[in-house]
Design a protein around this motif. Structure first.
Motif, PDB file in Angstrom:
ATOM      1  N   VAL A  68       0.814  -1.215   0.000  1.00 22.82           N
ATOM      2  CA  VAL A  68       0.000   0.000   0.000  1.00 22.82           C
ATOM      3  C   VAL A  68       0.851   1.271   0.000  1.00 22.82           C
ATOM      4  CG1 VAL A  68      -2.044  -1.097   1.016  1.00 22.82           C
ATOM      5  CG2 VAL A  68      -0.306  -0.089   2.522  1.00 22.82           C
ATOM      6  N   LEU A  69       2.104   1.173  -0.458  1.00 26.36           N
ATOM      7  CA  LEU A  69       2.946   2.368  -0.545  1.00 26.36           C
ATOM      8  C   LEU A  69       2.523   3.229  -1.729  1.00 26.36           C
ATOM      9  CD1 LEU A  69       6.563   0.941  -0.045  1.00 26.36           C
ATOM     10  CD2 LEU A  69       5.308   2.395   1.528  1.00 26.36           C
ATOM     11  N   THR A  70       2.487   4.528  -1.522  1.00 26.22           N
ATOM     12  CA  THR A  70       2.275   5.446  -2.650  1.00 26.22           C
ATOM     13  C   THR A  70       3.590   5.498  -3.442  1.00 26.22           C
ATOM     14  OG1 THR A  70       3.092   7.385  -1.470  1.00 26.22           O
ATOM     15  CG2 THR A  70       0.729   6.869  -1.225  1.00 26.22           C
ATOM     16  N   GLU A  71       3.561   6.118  -4.614  1.00 31.49           N
ATOM     17  CA  GLU A  71       4.793   6.255  -5.400  1.00 31.49           C
ATOM     18  C   GLU A  71       5.865   7.012  -4.629  1.00 31.49           C
ATOM     19  OE1 GLU A  71       4.975   7.355  -9.553  1.00 31.49           O
ATOM     20  OE2 GLU A  71       2.932   6.593  -9.809  1.00 31.49           O
ATOM     21  N   ALA A  72       5.465   8.090  -3.976  1.00 34.00           N
ATOM     22  CA  ALA A  72       6.416   8.887  -3.198  1.00 34.00           C
ATOM     23  C   ALA A  72       6.996   8.053  -2.057  1.00 34.00           C
ATOM     24  CB  ALA A  72       5.746  10.147  -2.657  1.00 34.00           C
ATOM     25  N   GLU A  73       6.161   7.273  -1.400  1.00 29.70           N
ATOM     26  CA  GLU A  73       6.634   6.421  -0.311  1.00 29.70           C
ATOM     27  C   GLU A  73       7.563   5.327  -0.841  1.00 29.70           C
ATOM     28  OE1 GLU A  73       3.040   6.667   2.968  1.00 29.70           O
ATOM     29  OE2 GLU A  73       2.785   5.363   1.215  1.00 29.70           O
ATOM     30  N   GLN A  74       7.260   4.811  -2.034  1.00 35.15           N
ATOM     31  CA  GLN A  74       8.141   3.806  -2.647  1.00 35.15           C
ATOM     32  C   GLN A  74       9.527   4.384  -2.883  1.00 35.15           C
ATOM     33  OE1 GLN A  74       6.295   2.322  -6.220  1.00 35.15           O
ATOM     34  NE2 GLN A  74       4.591   1.394  -5.105  1.00 35.15           N
ATOM     35  N   ARG A  75       9.597   5.614  -3.390  1.00 33.35           N
ATOM     36  CA  ARG A  75      10.887   6.273  -3.621  1.00 33.35           C
ATOM     37  C   ARG A  75      11.608   6.514  -2.293  1.00 33.35           C
ATOM     38  NH1 ARG A  75       7.662   9.029  -7.295  1.00 33.35           N
ATOM     39  NH2 ARG A  75       7.491  10.817  -5.891  1.00 33.35           N
ATOM     40  N   GLU A  76      10.855   6.964  -1.304  1.00 39.02           N
ATOM     41  CA  GLU A  76      11.447   7.214   0.012  1.00 39.02           C
ATOM     42  C   GLU A  76      11.988   5.918   0.616  1.00 39.02           C
ATOM     43  OE1 GLU A  76      10.183   8.958   4.426  1.00 39.02           O
ATOM     44  OE2 GLU A  76       8.651   8.747   2.883  1.00 39.02           O
ATOM     45  N   TYR A  77      11.193   4.871   0.556  1.00 38.11           N
ATOM     46  CA  TYR A  77      11.601   3.584   1.120  1.00 38.11           C
ATOM     47  C   TYR A  77      12.828   3.045   0.392  1.00 38.11           C
ATOM     48  CZ  TYR A  77      11.082  -1.098   3.156  1.00 38.11           C
ATOM     49  OH  TYR A  77      11.282  -2.281   3.837  1.00 38.11           O
ATOM     50  N   ARG A  78      12.834   3.146  -0.931  1.00 39.52           N
ATOM     51  CA  ARG A  78      13.977   2.703  -1.733  1.00 39.52           C
ATOM     52  C   ARG A  78      15.245   3.472  -1.324  1.00 39.52           C
ATOM     53  NH1 ARG A  78      11.548   1.584  -6.183  1.00 39.52           N
ATOM     54  NH2 ARG A  78      11.152   3.754  -6.682  1.00 39.52           N
ATOM     55  N   ALA A  79      15.110   4.773  -1.077  1.00 39.34           N
ATOM     56  CA  ALA A  79      16.253   5.586  -0.652  1.00 39.34           C
ATOM     57  C   ALA A  79      16.773   5.106   0.712  1.00 39.34           C
ATOM     58  CB  ALA A  79      15.872   7.057  -0.589  1.00 39.34           C
ATOM     59  N   TYR A  80      15.861   4.801   1.622  1.00 39.03           N
ATOM     60  CA  TYR A  80      16.293   4.271   2.923  1.00 39.03           C
ATOM     61  C   TYR A  80      17.021   2.941   2.746  1.00 39.03           C
ATOM     62  CZ  TYR A  80      13.801   7.621   5.904  1.00 39.03           C
ATOM     63  OH  TYR A  80      13.384   8.757   6.562  1.00 39.03           O
ATOM     64  N   ILE A  81      16.472   2.064   1.907  1.00 34.63           N
ATOM     65  CA  ILE A  81      17.080   0.749   1.687  1.00 34.63           C
ATOM     66  C   ILE A  81      18.478   0.903   1.093  1.00 34.63           C
ATOM     67  CG2 ILE A  81      16.907  -1.428   0.394  1.00 34.63           C
ATOM     68  CD1 ILE A  81      14.923  -1.088   2.786  1.00 34.63           C
ATOM     69  N   GLU A  82      18.623   1.802   0.139  1.00 30.51           N
ATOM     70  CA  GLU A  82      19.941   2.033  -0.461  1.00 30.51           C
ATOM     71  C   GLU A  82      20.929   2.580   0.570  1.00 30.51           C
ATOM     72  OE1 GLU A  82      19.230   4.432  -3.947  1.00 30.51           O
ATOM     73  OE2 GLU A  82      18.212   2.783  -4.965  1.00 30.51           O
ATOM     74  N   ALA A  83      20.459   3.487   1.419  1.00 35.25           N
ATOM     75  CA  ALA A  83      21.322   4.038   2.465  1.00 35.25           C
ATOM     76  C   ALA A  83      21.707   2.943   3.460  1.00 35.25           C
ATOM     77  CB  ALA A  83      20.610   5.187   3.180  1.00 35.25           C
ATOM     78  N   ILE A  84      20.760   2.108   3.819  1.00 31.57           N
ATOM     79  CA  ILE A  84      21.026   1.006   4.749  1.00 31.57           C
ATOM     80  C   ILE A  84      22.055   0.054   4.153  1.00 31.57           C
ATOM     81  CG2 ILE A  84      19.989  -1.072   5.783  1.00 31.57           C
ATOM     82  CD1 ILE A  84      17.423   0.720   6.187  1.00 31.57           C
ATOM     83  N   ASP A  85      21.933  -0.252   2.853  1.00 30.98           N
ATOM     84  CA  ASP A  85      22.907  -1.119   2.191  1.00 30.98           C
ATOM     85  C   ASP A  85      24.307  -0.511   2.250  1.00 30.98           C
ATOM     86  OD1 ASP A  85      20.958  -2.990   1.544  1.00 30.98           O
ATOM     87  OD2 ASP A  85      20.798  -2.362  -0.556  1.00 30.98           O
ATOM     88  N   LEU A  86      24.402   0.776   1.941  1.00 34.75           N
ATOM     89  CA  LEU A  86      25.690   1.463   1.964  1.00 34.75           C
ATOM     90  C   LEU A  86      26.294   1.447   3.371  1.00 34.75           C
ATOM     91  CD1 LEU A  86      27.847   3.273   0.608  1.00 34.75           C
ATOM     92  CD2 LEU A  86      26.397   5.212   1.194  1.00 34.75           C
ATOM     93  N   ILE A  87      25.492   1.798   4.346  1.00 35.68           N
ATOM     94  CA  ILE A  87      25.965   1.818   5.736  1.00 35.68           C
ATOM     95  C   ILE A  87      26.351   0.405   6.179  1.00 35.68           C
ATOM     96  CG2 ILE A  87      25.262   2.210   8.136  1.00 35.68           C
ATOM     97  CD1 ILE A  87      23.565   4.593   6.972  1.00 35.68           C
ATOM     98  N   GLY A  88      25.581  -0.585   5.764  1.00 39.29           N
ATOM     99  CA  GLY A  88      25.889  -1.973   6.119  1.00 39.29           C
ATOM    100  C   GLY A  88      27.240  -2.416   5.593  1.00 39.29           C
ATOM    101  N   ILE A  89      27.552  -2.032   4.361  1.00 39.81           N
ATOM    102  CA  ILE A  89      28.857  -2.372   3.791  1.00 39.81           C
ATOM    103  C   ILE A  89      29.967  -1.672   4.571  1.00 39.81           C
ATOM    104  CG2 ILE A  89      30.335  -2.076   1.764  1.00 39.81           C
ATOM    105  CD1 ILE A  89      27.735  -2.545   0.083  1.00 39.81           C
ATOM    106  N   LEU A  90      29.776  -0.389   4.848  1.00 39.82           N
ATOM    107  CA  LEU A  90      30.781   0.345   5.625  1.00 39.82           C
ATOM    108  C   LEU A  90      30.957  -0.268   7.016  1.00 39.82           C
ATOM    109  CD1 LEU A  90      29.948   4.019   4.616  1.00 39.82           C
ATOM    110  CD2 LEU A  90      32.006   2.721   4.011  1.00 39.82           C
ATOM    111  N   GLN A  91      29.851  -0.668   7.629  1.00 40.25           N
ATOM    112  CA  GLN A  91      29.934  -1.275   8.955  1.00 40.25           C
ATOM    113  C   GLN A  91      30.673  -2.610   8.907  1.00 40.25           C
ATOM    114  OE1 GLN A  91      25.729  -1.075  10.082  1.00 40.25           O
ATOM    115  NE2 GLN A  91      26.296   0.367  11.696  1.00 40.25           N
ATOM    116  N   ALA A  92      30.416  -3.403   7.876  1.00 44.50           N
ATOM    117  CA  ALA A  92      31.116  -4.684   7.750  1.00 44.50           C
ATOM    118  C   ALA A  92      32.615  -4.456   7.607  1.00 44.50           C
ATOM    119  CB  ALA A  92      30.571  -5.471   6.560  1.00 44.50           C
ATOM    120  N   LYS A  93      32.985  -3.479   6.816  1.00 49.18           N
ATOM    121  CA  LYS A  93      34.403  -3.161   6.642  1.00 49.18           C
ATOM    122  C   LYS A  93      34.998  -2.636   7.950  1.00 49.18           C
ATOM    123  CE  LYS A  93      34.481  -2.417   1.693  1.00 49.18           C
ATOM    124  NZ  LYS A  93      35.548  -3.389   1.461  1.00 49.18           N
TER     125      LYS A  93
END
Length: 90
Positions: free
Chosen positions: A53-78
């Motif tokens: 039930v995400l709106t388009e704007a929420e989908q973009r926002e959620y995708r941005a959070y997921i991408e940021a989480i992925d980036l931070i996760g890689i940095l944290q692993a390193k």
């Protein structure tokens, strides 16, 4: 592009950045957590995503959070890898 491929590329591209980590910086990065408001928003978007039930704007926002989480996760692993390689952290 698949998520694993994207993460592998990010991992490779971030290697020069992580070579700059001092133990203190690595510790800070390893311990990074979202603030309560941000985490609540991510949780809200995740629930709405699971319910489709995400709106388009929420989908973009959620995708941005997921991408940021992925980036931070890689940095944290390193960062954790660096900390684990230190003599007093073995």
């Amino acid at each position: 592009m698949e998520v694993n491929t994207e993460n592998a590329i990010l991992d490779k591209m971030l290697e020069p950045v992580t070579r700059c980590f001092t133990p203190a910086v690595a510790k800070e990065i390893a311990e990074l957590r979202a603030d309560l408001d941000t985490q609540a928003r991510i949780d809200e978007l995740a629930a709405k995503c699971n319910e489709a039930v995400l709106t388009e704007a929420e989908q973009r926002e959620y995708r941005a959070y997921i991408e940021a989480i992925d980036l931070i996760g890689i940095l944290q692993a390193k960062a954790r890898g660096l900390l684990a390689s230190l003599p007093h952290h073995s």
